[in-house]
Scaffold this motif. Sequence first.
Motif, short mmCIF file in Angstrom:
data_model
loop_
_atom_site.label_atom_id
_atom_site.label_comp_id
_atom_site.label_asym_id
_atom_site.label_seq_id
_atom_site.Cartn_x
_atom_site.Cartn_y
_atom_site.Cartn_z
N VAL A 163 0.88 -1.19 -0.03
CA VAL A 163 0.24 0.42 0.15
C VAL A 163 1.20 1.69 0.02
CG1 VAL A 163 -1.95 1.49 1.40
CG2 VAL A 163 -2.03 -1.00 1.35
N GLY A 164 2.20 1.02 0.81
CA GLY A 164 3.04 2.31 0.69
C GLY A 164 3.34 2.66 -0.84
N GLU A 165 3.71 1.07 -1.41
CA GLU A 165 4.67 2.05 -2.79
C GLU A 165 3.70 2.24 -4.08
OE1 GLU A 165 6.75 -0.86 -6.23
OE2 GLU A 165 6.61 -1.74 -4.41
N LEU A 166 2.62 1.93 -3.28
CA LEU A 166 1.64 2.29 -4.82
C LEU A 166 0.58 3.82 -4.08
CD1 LEU A 166 -0.85 1.77 -6.80
CD2 LEU A 166 -2.41 0.99 -5.20
N LEU A 174 -7.97 8.15 -10.15
CA LEU A 174 -8.46 6.54 -10.89
C LEU A 174 -7.40 5.76 -11.83
CD1 LEU A 174 -9.61 3.97 -10.35
CD2 LEU A 174 -12.35 5.20 -12.29
N ALA A 175 -7.07 7.44 -12.62
CA ALA A 175 -6.04 7.10 -13.74
C ALA A 175 -4.70 6.53 -13.56
CB ALA A 175 -6.21 8.56 -14.85
N ALA A 176 -4.28 6.89 -12.40
CA ALA A 176 -2.83 7.49 -11.70
C ALA A 176 -2.68 5.49 -10.94
CB ALA A 176 -2.84 8.44 -10.75
N LEU A 177 -3.93 5.80 -10.80
CA LEU A 177 -3.88 3.53 -9.76
C LEU A 177 -3.86 3.20 -10.84
CD1 LEU A 177 -6.76 4.07 -7.69
CD2 LEU A 177 -4.31 3.57 -6.77
N CYS A 178 -4.59 3.56 -12.57
CA CYS A 178 -4.77 2.10 -13.24
C CYS A 178 -2.94 2.00 -14.20
CB CYS A 178 -6.08 2.32 -14.45
SG CYS A 178 -7.55 2.31 -13.68
N GLU A 179 -2.36 3.33 -13.89
CA GLU A 179 -1.57 3.69 -14.73
C GLU A 179 -0.30 2.72 -13.63
OE1 GLU A 179 1.31 6.85 -16.40
OE2 GLU A 179 -0.31 7.25 -15.85
N VAL A 180 -0.52 3.34 -12.54
CA VAL A 180 0.96 2.35 -11.49
C VAL A 180 0.28 0.86 -11.39
CG1 VAL A 180 1.74 2.30 -9.64
CG2 VAL A 180 1.34 4.70 -10.14
N LEU A 181 -0.74 0.32 -11.46
CA LEU A 181 -1.11 -1.19 -11.66
C LEU A 181 -1.03 -1.62 -13.18
CD1 LEU A 181 -3.56 -0.82 -8.80
CD2 LEU A 181 -1.53 -1.25 -8.85
N LYS A 182 -0.88 -0.79 -14.23
CA LYS A 182 -1.19 -1.63 -15.23
C LYS A 182 -3.07 -2.36 -15.38
CE LYS A 182 3.82 -1.81 -16.53
NZ LYS A 182 3.44 0.01 -15.11
N CYS A 183 -3.38 -1.79 -14.79
CA CYS A 183 -4.58 -2.36 -15.00
C CYS A 183 -6.15 -1.33 -15.65
CB CYS A 183 -5.64 -2.61 -13.98
SG CYS A 183 -5.48 -1.63 -12.72
#
Length: 80
Positions: free
Chosen positions: A18-21, A48-57
């Motif tokens: 969680v910390g890294e994300l 939401l876009a940043a989460l998707c970019e980092v998680l590649k989803c």
Amino acid sequence: MPIAVDIDVMLARRKMSVGELADRVGITPANLAVLKNGRAKAVRFATLAALCEVLKCQPGDLLRWEAEDAAGGSRAPERV
């Protein structure tokens, strides 16, 4: 709430904490925990876009709708 958040599923798949994300997305771990635990009332599209970019989803990998039963609790969506 009828919207379920599956960030923890994607974190496990990506072997990320969680910390890294939170660091990579640019939000505080506390705010990410609020979102991850389903206590958030809203999420910005930029987040939401940043989460998707980092998680590649896709957004649908992180959020899903669950129908509520008559007692006010949520239940799993029916599969057809």
